[in-house]
Design a protein around this motif. Structure first.
Motif, PDB file in Angstrom:
ATOM      1  N   HIS A   1     -29.343  15.741  31.382  1.00 65.42           N
ATOM      2  CA  HIS A   1     -29.065  16.637  32.498  1.00 65.42           C
ATOM      3  C   HIS A   1     -27.856  17.491  32.166  1.00 65.42           C
ATOM      4  O   HIS A   1     -26.966  17.104  31.421  1.00 65.42           O
ATOM      5  N   GLU A   2     -27.897  18.695  32.711  1.00 64.10           N
ATOM      6  CA  GLU A   2     -26.768  19.581  32.508  1.00 64.10           C
ATOM      7  C   GLU A   2     -26.311  20.012  33.898  1.00 64.10           C
ATOM      8  O   GLU A   2     -27.128  20.129  34.812  1.00 64.10           O
ATOM      9  N   GLU A   3     -25.002  20.241  34.041  1.00 58.13           N
ATOM     10  CA  GLU A   3     -24.499  20.637  35.349  1.00 58.13           C
ATOM     11  C   GLU A   3     -24.916  22.054  35.672  1.00 58.13           C
ATOM     12  O   GLU A   3     -25.000  22.911  34.794  1.00 58.13           O
TER      13      GLU A   3
ATOM     14  N   TYR B   1     -27.453  18.864  39.224  1.00 53.55           N
ATOM     15  CA  TYR B   1     -27.873  18.766  37.827  1.00 53.55           C
ATOM     16  C   TYR B   1     -29.253  19.367  37.628  1.00 53.55           C
ATOM     17  O   TYR B   1     -30.080  19.387  38.532  1.00 53.55           O
TER      18      TYR B   1
ATOM     19  N   TYR C   1     -32.430  18.645  35.211  1.00 51.15           N
ATOM     20  CA  TYR C   1     -32.951  17.572  34.350  1.00 51.15           C
ATOM     21  C   TYR C   1     -34.004  18.115  33.403  1.00 51.15           C
ATOM     22  O   TYR C   1     -34.789  18.987  33.758  1.00 51.15           O
TER      23      TYR C   1
END
Lengths: 122, 122
Positions: B57-59, B64, B66
DNA sequence: TCCCTCCGATTACAGATGTAGTCTTATATG
DNA sequence: CATATAAGACTACATCTGTAATCGGAGGGA
């Protein structure tokens, strides 16, 4: 009644599919040693399989003889169908295609499957 | 690291294999309604899949996005192999034979598989 | 500025599973 | 006959799964 056979339970079924009826001790002897199971563990599996209706037992003196109630082929059919439903949209051809793409088919496999399919055609 | 993806977790992977990246809420919207899951349940699945390395996951602001880390094809390959090992002695031909015997192959499946195999041969 | 709401993080809890250990009882043996 | 064993029955316990609920903080509206 036979909901799902877990991986561990399956090891026990495998033994009894090969040879039955057997006592608990005989099953324990035949379990793949790679599992490193104690005979208690085997007894637990037998009890659980009895409870879920996958095995029957009959008394033999002061012990039991166990025998499968579900056939290996029936179980294989159910599991294959589940896999095909989950991963291949319910159709078998994509599974075979997948095996082929992943080079999981030997020339011998291919020859066997072709012969099989030929026999299936009207 | 990706040991096993449970059935419930698989439902989440399926969504993300179709479309990614997605937020938790977007995943929840796309989950098969037949499961009747609350969005909490979806979040739990996402957290577990993250923990076992099946997702990244990235902010994105305060939420987030996914995305899958394992490819659907890889997962399918592993699961197919496990089934074949467990139930068909590790060989694919008996699986196909089994599907054939159980009438799980439509004429269209048969035609497709034959074409596939023909293409595989040298 | 203060509270409400939306998100992720943490916690919950029952049933399945892996992996045994203990209890009870009916033989077999001394 | 008394007791050590060996079978099955019952119990144990940690982890995984399904299925959420609650907690805490960050932003947004009053």
């Amino acid at each position: 009644m036979v909901d799902r056979i877990s991986d561990g339970e399956h090891a026990v079924m495998d033994v009894l599919w090969d040879e039955a009826p057997l006592t608990a001790a005989e099953v324990a002897e035949r379990i793949d040693p790679a599992r490193g199971w104690s005979d208690r563990t085997v007894k637990t599996m037998l009890a659980r399989l009895l409870a879920k209706g996958a095995l029957a037992h009959e008394e033999d003196g002061r012990r039991y003889l166990y025998r499968p109630l579900v056939a290996r082929a029936d179980y294989a059919a159910r599991e294959s169908r589940k896999l095909i439903d989950r991963l291949f949209g319910g159709r078998a051809a994509p599974l075979v295609a997948h095996l082929a793409e992943q080079d999981q088919l030997s020339p011998q496999d291919i020859a066997e499957i072709e012969a099989l399919l030929k026999a299936l055609k009207p």
